[in-house]
Motif scaffolding. Structure first.
Motif, PDB file in Angstrom:
ATOM      1  N   TYR A 243       4.026  11.185 -15.865  1.00 41.22           N
ATOM      2  CA  TYR A 243       4.696  11.828 -16.972  1.00 41.22           C
ATOM      3  C   TYR A 243       4.563  10.975 -17.655  1.00 41.22           C
ATOM      4  N   TYR A 244       5.120   9.773 -17.811  1.00 46.37           N
ATOM      5  CA  TYR A 244       5.894   8.657 -18.650  1.00 46.37           C
ATOM      6  C   TYR A 244       5.004   7.709 -18.418  1.00 46.37           C
ATOM      7  N   GLY A 245       3.493   7.442 -17.923  1.00 46.66           N
ATOM      8  CA  GLY A 245       3.135   5.770 -17.933  1.00 46.66           C
ATOM      9  C   GLY A 245       3.869   4.544 -17.490  1.00 46.66           C
ATOM     10  N   ASN A 246       4.795   5.194 -16.843  1.00 52.98           N
ATOM     11  CA  ASN A 246       6.098   3.631 -16.089  1.00 52.98           C
ATOM     12  C   ASN A 246       6.907   4.668 -14.769  1.00 52.98           C
ATOM     13  N   ALA A 247       6.809   3.812 -13.492  1.00 44.13           N
ATOM     14  CA  ALA A 247       7.630   4.264 -12.380  1.00 44.13           C
ATOM     15  C   ALA A 247       8.694   4.149 -12.917  1.00 44.13           C
ATOM     16  N   MET A 248       8.865   3.272 -13.533  1.00 37.75           N
ATOM     17  CA  MET A 248      10.537   2.782 -13.483  1.00 37.75           C
ATOM     18  C   MET A 248      11.270   3.652 -14.309  1.00 37.75           C
ATOM     19  N   LYS A 249      10.473   4.880 -14.450  1.00 36.05           N
ATOM     20  CA  LYS A 249      11.759   5.293 -15.720  1.00 36.05           C
ATOM     21  C   LYS A 249      12.390   6.816 -14.891  1.00 36.05           C
ATOM     22  N   TYR A 250      11.716   6.741 -13.086  1.00 37.80           N
ATOM     23  CA  TYR A 250      12.279   7.591 -11.972  1.00 37.80           C
ATOM     24  C   TYR A 250      13.383   7.933 -12.726  1.00 37.80           C
ATOM     25  N   THR A 251      14.451   7.199 -13.012  1.00 44.43           N
ATOM     26  CA  THR A 251      15.646   7.344 -12.934  1.00 44.43           C
ATOM     27  C   THR A 251      16.089   8.386 -13.970  1.00 44.43           C
ATOM     28  N   ALA A 252      15.511   8.682 -14.974  1.00 45.15           N
ATOM     29  CA  ALA A 252      15.679   9.537 -15.796  1.00 45.15           C
ATOM     30  C   ALA A 252      15.255  11.064 -15.053  1.00 45.15           C
TER      31      ALA A 252
ATOM     32  N   THR B  10       6.069  20.969 -10.421  1.00 38.90           N
ATOM     33  CA  THR B  10       6.407  21.158  -8.399  1.00 38.90           C
ATOM     34  C   THR B  10       6.072  19.971  -7.632  1.00 38.90           C
ATOM     35  N   VAL B  11       7.294  19.645  -6.989  1.00 33.07           N
ATOM     36  CA  VAL B  11       6.749  18.731  -5.995  1.00 33.07           C
ATOM     37  C   VAL B  11       5.679  18.988  -5.367  1.00 33.07           C
ATOM     38  N   LYS B  12       4.107  17.666  -5.017  1.00 30.92           N
ATOM     39  CA  LYS B  12       3.772  18.389  -3.405  1.00 30.92           C
ATOM     40  C   LYS B  12       4.398  16.945  -3.471  1.00 30.92           C
ATOM     41  N   LYS B  13       3.446  17.169  -1.255  1.00 30.20           N
ATOM     42  CA  LYS B  13       3.426  16.390  -0.827  1.00 30.20           C
ATOM     43  C   LYS B  13       3.004  14.957  -1.218  1.00 30.20           C
ATOM     44  N   GLY B  14       3.992  14.154  -0.217  1.00 26.89           N
ATOM     45  CA  GLY B  14       3.188  12.353  -0.697  1.00 26.89           C
ATOM     46  C   GLY B  14       3.584  12.718  -2.043  1.00 26.89           C
ATOM     47  N   GLU B  15       4.547  12.656  -2.560  1.00 30.25           N
ATOM     48  CA  GLU B  15       4.515  12.027  -3.842  1.00 30.25           C
ATOM     49  C   GLU B  15       6.363  11.677  -3.785  1.00 30.25           C
ATOM     50  N   THR B  16       6.328  10.212  -5.152  1.00 31.35           N
ATOM     51  CA  THR B  16       7.859  10.144  -5.086  1.00 31.35           C
ATOM     52  C   THR B  16       8.526  10.124  -6.122  1.00 31.35           C
ATOM     53  N   LEU B  17       9.647   9.990  -6.883  1.00 28.46           N
ATOM     54  CA  LEU B  17      10.136  10.516  -8.300  1.00 28.46           C
ATOM     55  C   LEU B  17       8.869   9.124  -9.399  1.00 28.46           C
ATOM     56  N   GLY B  18       8.919   7.750  -8.920  1.00 26.79           N
ATOM     57  CA  GLY B  18       8.565   6.803  -9.189  1.00 26.79           C
ATOM     58  C   GLY B  18       6.773   6.941  -9.802  1.00 26.79           C
ATOM     59  N   LYS B  19       6.032   7.689  -8.291  1.00 27.13           N
ATOM     60  CA  LYS B  19       4.748   8.311  -8.546  1.00 27.13           C
ATOM     61  C   LYS B  19       4.785   9.724  -9.829  1.00 27.13           C
ATOM     62  N   ILE B  20       5.848  10.941  -9.891  1.00 24.62           N
ATOM     63  CA  ILE B  20       5.779  11.217 -10.641  1.00 24.62           C
ATOM     64  C   ILE B  20       6.045  10.956 -12.391  1.00 24.62           C
ATOM     65  N   ALA B  21       7.329  10.096 -12.163  1.00 20.79           N
ATOM     66  CA  ALA B  21       7.116   9.453 -13.591  1.00 20.79           C
ATOM     67  C   ALA B  21       6.562   8.461 -14.165  1.00 20.79           C
ATOM     68  N   LYS B  22       5.338   7.445 -13.172  1.00 18.85           N
ATOM     69  CA  LYS B  22       4.107   7.128 -13.587  1.00 18.85           C
ATOM     70  C   LYS B  22       3.179   8.156 -14.408  1.00 18.85           C
TER      71      LYS B  22
END
Length: 124
Positions: free
Chosen positions: A89-98, A75-87
């Motif tokens: 869960y995956y340890g890599n912000a560049m996985k935001y595309t997945a 569930t997206v929280k205020k201030g989050e980006t897909l990059g932060k979320i990817a970092k």
């Protein structure tokens, strides 16, 4: 043994692990349960390894995954980006595309997410 691994048991309660069962036999703690997804199972194993090392011999954990089709739900929280979320869960912000690709049904742009949106975090 329960005392040694109490943080694992507490985490299981926080994650609402289903069908949880804990028993101690001959100095070995046997833990069983059903995690919602692989991410939650990984959290439990990380906690076990933090206490017992990479291959603990005093605990046997049989943790199944209820939904193996996704890695996690978020569930997206205020201030989050897909990059932060990817970092996270995956340890890599560049996985935001997945994450973006898995959520195209609700996301129009990888740069535009809103608090409260329920995202699927796909298996990689």
């Amino acid at each position: 043994m329960k005392l040694k691994y109490q943080s694992v048991l507490n985490l299981g309660e926080q994650l609402n692990i289903k069908n949880g069962d804990v028993k101690e036999e001959n100095g070995v703690l046997h833990v069983k349960g059903l995690a919602k997804n692989q991410y939650e199972k990984n959290l439990l194993w990380d906690e076990i390894k933090k206490i017992g090392g990479e291959n603990p011999t005093d605990i046997i954990a049989d943790i199944s995954v209820e939904d193996a089709s996704v890695f996690a739900n978020h569930t997206v929280k205020k201030g989050e980006t897909l990059g932060k979320i990817a970092k996270h869960y995956y340890g890599n912000a560049m996985k935001y595309t997945a994450i973006f690709e898995a959520n195209k049904n609700i996301l129009k742009s990888a740069d535009l997410i809103h608090p409260g949106q329920e995202l699927v975090i796909p298996n990689l």
